[in-house]
Design an enzyme around this catalytic site. Structure first.
Site, PDB file in Angstrom:
ATOM      1  N   GLU A 230      35.327  17.445  -1.915  1.00  0.00           N
ATOM      2  CA  GLU A 230      34.125  17.810  -1.132  1.00  0.00           C
ATOM      3  C   GLU A 230      33.098  18.266  -2.139  1.00  0.00           C
ATOM      4  O   GLU A 230      33.219  19.363  -2.696  1.00  0.00           O
ATOM      5  CB  GLU A 230      34.437  18.956  -0.191  1.00  0.00           C
ATOM      6  N   CYS A 264      26.221  23.726   0.435  1.00  0.00           N
ATOM      7  CA  CYS A 264      26.250  22.285   0.148  1.00  0.00           C
ATOM      8  C   CYS A 264      25.380  21.513   1.124  1.00  0.00           C
ATOM      9  O   CYS A 264      24.835  20.474   0.792  1.00  0.00           O
ATOM     10  CB  CYS A 264      27.686  21.781   0.184  1.00  0.00           C
TER      11      CYS A 264
HETATM   12  P1  NDP Z   1      32.147  23.883  -9.765  1.00  0.00           P
HETATM   13  O1  NDP Z   1      32.438  22.437  -9.705  1.00  0.00           O
HETATM   14  O2  NDP Z   1      31.537  24.424 -10.986  1.00  0.00           O
HETATM   15  O3  NDP Z   1      33.478  24.725  -9.519  1.00  0.00           O
HETATM   16  C1  NDP Z   1      34.303  24.514  -8.391  1.00  0.00           C
HETATM   17  C2  NDP Z   1      35.692  25.057  -8.712  1.00  0.00           C
HETATM   18  O4  NDP Z   1      36.299  24.246  -9.712  1.00  0.00           O
HETATM   19  C3  NDP Z   1      35.678  26.468  -9.274  1.00  0.00           C
HETATM   20  O5  NDP Z   1      36.799  27.173  -8.799  1.00  0.00           O
HETATM   21  C4  NDP Z   1      35.767  26.214 -10.760  1.00  0.00           C
HETATM   22  O6  NDP Z   1      36.266  27.309 -11.477  1.00  0.00           O
HETATM   23  C5  NDP Z   1      36.745  25.062 -10.798  1.00  0.00           C
HETATM   24  N1  NDP Z   1      36.722  24.266 -12.025  1.00  0.00           N
HETATM   25  C6  NDP Z   1      35.799  24.231 -13.001  1.00  0.00           C
HETATM   26  N2  NDP Z   1      36.143  23.322 -13.961  1.00  0.00           N
HETATM   27  C7  NDP Z   1      37.323  22.774 -13.566  1.00  0.00           C
HETATM   28  C8  NDP Z   1      38.195  21.770 -14.116  1.00  0.00           C
HETATM   29  N3  NDP Z   1      37.912  21.130 -15.235  1.00  0.00           N
HETATM   30  N4  NDP Z   1      39.301  21.448 -13.417  1.00  0.00           N
HETATM   31  C9  NDP Z   1      39.582  22.055 -12.240  1.00  0.00           C
HETATM   32  N5  NDP Z   1      38.808  23.016 -11.681  1.00  0.00           N
HETATM   33  C10 NDP Z   1      37.687  23.368 -12.332  1.00  0.00           C
HETATM   34  O7  NDP Z   1      31.260  24.209  -8.473  1.00  0.00           O
HETATM   35  P2  NDP Z   1      30.582  25.582  -8.080  1.00  0.00           P
HETATM   36  O8  NDP Z   1      31.632  26.656  -8.036  1.00  0.00           O
HETATM   37  O9  NDP Z   1      29.368  25.774  -8.903  1.00  0.00           O
HETATM   38  O10 NDP Z   1      30.185  25.295  -6.547  1.00  0.00           O
HETATM   39  C11 NDP Z   1      28.970  24.750  -6.146  1.00  0.00           C
HETATM   40  C12 NDP Z   1      29.157  23.295  -5.766  1.00  0.00           C
HETATM   41  O11 NDP Z   1      30.076  23.170  -4.686  1.00  0.00           O
HETATM   42  C13 NDP Z   1      27.879  22.676  -5.279  1.00  0.00           C
HETATM   43  O12 NDP Z   1      27.720  21.408  -5.870  1.00  0.00           O
HETATM   44  C14 NDP Z   1      28.104  22.513  -3.783  1.00  0.00           C
HETATM   45  O13 NDP Z   1      27.372  21.485  -3.187  1.00  0.00           O
HETATM   46  C15 NDP Z   1      29.574  22.248  -3.729  1.00  0.00           C
HETATM   47  N6  NDP Z   1      30.075  22.524  -2.398  1.00  0.00           N
HETATM   48  C16 NDP Z   1      30.415  21.471  -1.578  1.00  0.00           C
HETATM   49  C17 NDP Z   1      30.817  21.707  -0.291  1.00  0.00           C
HETATM   50  C18 NDP Z   1      31.162  20.580   0.635  1.00  0.00           C
HETATM   51  O14 NDP Z   1      31.712  20.857   1.690  1.00  0.00           O
HETATM   52  N7  NDP Z   1      30.876  19.329   0.326  1.00  0.00           N
HETATM   53  C19 NDP Z   1      30.903  23.058   0.248  1.00  0.00           C
HETATM   54  C20 NDP Z   1      30.496  24.071  -0.679  1.00  0.00           C
HETATM   55  C21 NDP Z   1      30.119  23.801  -1.959  1.00  0.00           C
HETATM   56  P3  NDP Z   1      35.213  28.360 -12.078  1.00  0.00           P
HETATM   57  O15 NDP Z   1      34.259  28.747 -10.995  1.00  0.00           O
HETATM   58  O16 NDP Z   1      36.068  29.494 -12.420  1.00  0.00           O
HETATM   59  O17 NDP Z   1      34.556  27.658 -13.208  1.00  0.00           O
END
Ligand code: NDP
Length: 499
Positions: A230, A264
């Site tokens: 997502e 999002c």
């Molecule tokens: P990120 O992609 O930066 O992070 C998402 C999660 O992935 C975090 O827990 C992060 O950890 C973790 N992560 C980071 N790098 C890796 C890796 N290499 N492998 C596995 N996991 C990893 O997103 P954000 O937290 O900045 O969230 C915002 C985004 O989420 C926006 O693009 C938004 O649109 C999307 N979103 C989509 C939704 C939907 O329903 N389509 C709903 C809500 C949000 P850490 O934070 O510790 O780096």
């Protein structure tokens, strides 16, 4: 690890990040707990998850406090987006949703497959990795935790490094009722997420950015581990000339500024028909100017988000966009940005093409509804879109070709909090599905069971292959073409074959 309250700058308590060894141990505990959990009758799993629901609702005040400390959000918004809809989420999954886990009986063609009954069973995947972002740190994990556990999975969950205490709070609620292993919470940054994706797990459910989603998807692909993604959005609202402008202005302003735009499905772009554009903009501006930073619009959770907002706005200004209101940080502490309304003429702006994820709304005036639809769809993302019009069926018809997962007429995005409706989106939004029975397509795997009561020595399609077999096949084909006369030959042919 330590978060900083984005509203005040105050540091939160320290938390230990999980080591790679601890991530492996968490997966191993989940693996050893999962089998017994899946073997329990679903009624028992439902009864236990109802206790978690009770604890979740009873402890909501404390959870809202942690949410306030990690995200700085106004309490009313936290209650209405992270608590109240999740009571419904538990209720739906633990009643109507659970019915979709029943095995299904499937009827088979009695001529080709005599004396056979088939069933589809919905089995758990096993151990599910759940990785979530910081923007809705309660609602997003629960959307997977509840149905995944209900279906008999165990979950290893990594909250965002920017909302680790909310994640730990949720995990504790489950663990206190279910015991160790079924919801394992690991903490850390991206490397912890990566270790979790690379662990011995059976499914990865990821919500986050497109960039990280692609990395996760590639890591899963090399090991053929299924994943559900997502990802981002850059949602559009289309305001037609016959829209009720006051409602459109109020609804779109909320859609843009809810959670300080860190949603999002936030409305980031508006396409408005020229005939009513000035009238609509005046109403929208009045709503934006009424919104109070802190009380109505919370802070940006991270410095990175605040910088993105300022960068996108700076670029838009340089390219001639007109800022109608906002456009700056307010006085005082915290990572706040004023709700900002911008009128743009170019479609080639970061504001229009990328996710800004802040309380900023770009409005573009168009000549026709069709132009609005074309521009709205010209996006790498496909999460939601809304059309605002007095004629709901015209809105629906206009939106029929929009490549989005959610189309709303005269409202925006709130269906993400309705557990019975799928939340999904094509293109770079990733295609994963949460909410509704359709989410079970990833959280479970189907198993076909075939029970055969036939006493015949041979099936039609078993050896020997001979001329009679060909004649039977031709008669069946003719029957399928509607030449029913050929079917009359079948009993004789079958008698001959099985004599
Ligand atoms: P990120 O992609 O930066 O992070 C998402 C999660 O992935 C975090 O827990 C992060 O950890 C973790 N992560 C980071 N790098 C890796 C890796 N290499 N492998 C596995 N996991 C990893 O997103 P954000 O937290 O900045 O969230 C915002 C985004 O989420 C926006 O693009 C938004 O649109 C999307 N979103 C989509 C939704 C939907 O329903 N389509 C709903 C809500 C949000 P850490 O934070 O510790 O780096």
């Amino acid at each position: 690890m330590r978060t900083v309250n984005p509203a005040t700058g105050e540091p939160g308590p320290e938390l230990a990040a999980s080591t790679p060894q601890q991530v492996s141990e968490a997966i191993a505990r989940a693996r050893s707990a999962q089998g017994a959990w899946a073997a329990r009758p679903i009624a028992e799993r439902i009864a236990l998850l109802k206790k978690v629901r009770q604890a979740f609702l009873e402890q909501a005040e404390a959870l809202v406090e942690v949410l306030g400390e990690e995200t700085g959000r106004p309490a009313g918004e936290s209650w209405l987006s992270e608590v109240v809809p999740n009571g419904d989420l538990f209720d739906w999954w633990l009643s109507a949703g659970a019915r979709h886990l029943r095995r299904e009986r499937v009827s088979l063609n009695p001529i080709n497959f005599p004396k056979k009954v088939a069933f589809i069973e919905h089995l758990p995947r096993g151990v599910v990795t759940l990785i979530t972002p910081w923007n809705l740190p309660v609602a997003i994990p629960l959307r997977t935790l509840v149905p995944a556990l209900l279906a008999g999975n165990a979950v290893v969950f990594k909250p965002s490094e920017h909302a680790p205490r909310c994640g730990a709070f949720l995990a504790r609620l489950f663990t206190e009722v279910l015991g160790e292993g079924l919801v394992e919470c690991v903490q850390g940054e991206g490397d912890t997420g990566a270790a979790l994706v690379e662990g011995e797990v059976d499914l990865v459910v990821f919500t986050g950015s497109v960039k990280t989603g692609k990395v996760v998807s590639a890591a899963c692909a090399t090991r053929l581990v299924p994943c559900s993604l997502e990802l981002g959005g850059n949602d559009a609202a289309i305001v037609l000339a016959d829209a009720q402008l006051e409602r459109a202005a109020e609804g779109i302003a909320w859609g843009a500024c809810f959670n300080a735009g860190q949603n999002c499905a936030a409305v980031e772009r508006v396409y408005v028909e020229r005939a009513i554009a000035e009238d609509f903009l005046a109403k929208l501006q009045a709503v934006f100017e009424r919104l109070r930073p802190r009380d109505d619009v919370g802070p940006l959770t991270t410095d990175f988000q605040l910088e993105t907002v300022e960068r996108h706005l700076g670029e838009a200004r340089e390219k001639g966009a007109i800022v109608r209101c906002g456009g700056a940080r307010p006085e005082g502490p915290g990572r706040y940005h004023l709700p900002t309304l911008v009128v743009v003429e170019s479609d080639d702006l970061s504001l229009m093409r990328e996710e800004t994820f802040g309380p900023v709304l770009a409005v573009r005036i168009v000549d026709t509804a069709e132009e609005a639809v074309r521009l709205a769809d010209d996006s790498p993302y496909g999460l939601t879109a809304s059309i605002w019009t007095a004629d709901v069926y015209r809105g629906w018809a206009l939106g029929k070709d929009l490549q989005v997962g959610v189309l709303t007429v005269n409202n925006h995005s709130f269906t993400g909090g309705v557990p019975s409706l799928p939340w999904s989106g094509p293109k770079e939004t990733g295609g994963g599905i949460t909410n509704s029975h359709l989410a079970l397509e990833k959280l479970t795997r189907p198993r076909t069971v075939l029970l055969d009561r036939s006493k015949a020595a041979r099936e039609l399609w078993w050896y020997p292959y001979n001329d009679t077999l060909v004649e039977i096949a031709v008669a069946l084909r003719d029957g399928a073409l509607g030449k029913l006369g050929s079917m009359l030959k079948l009993p004789g042919l079958l008698g001959k074959r099985f004599r």
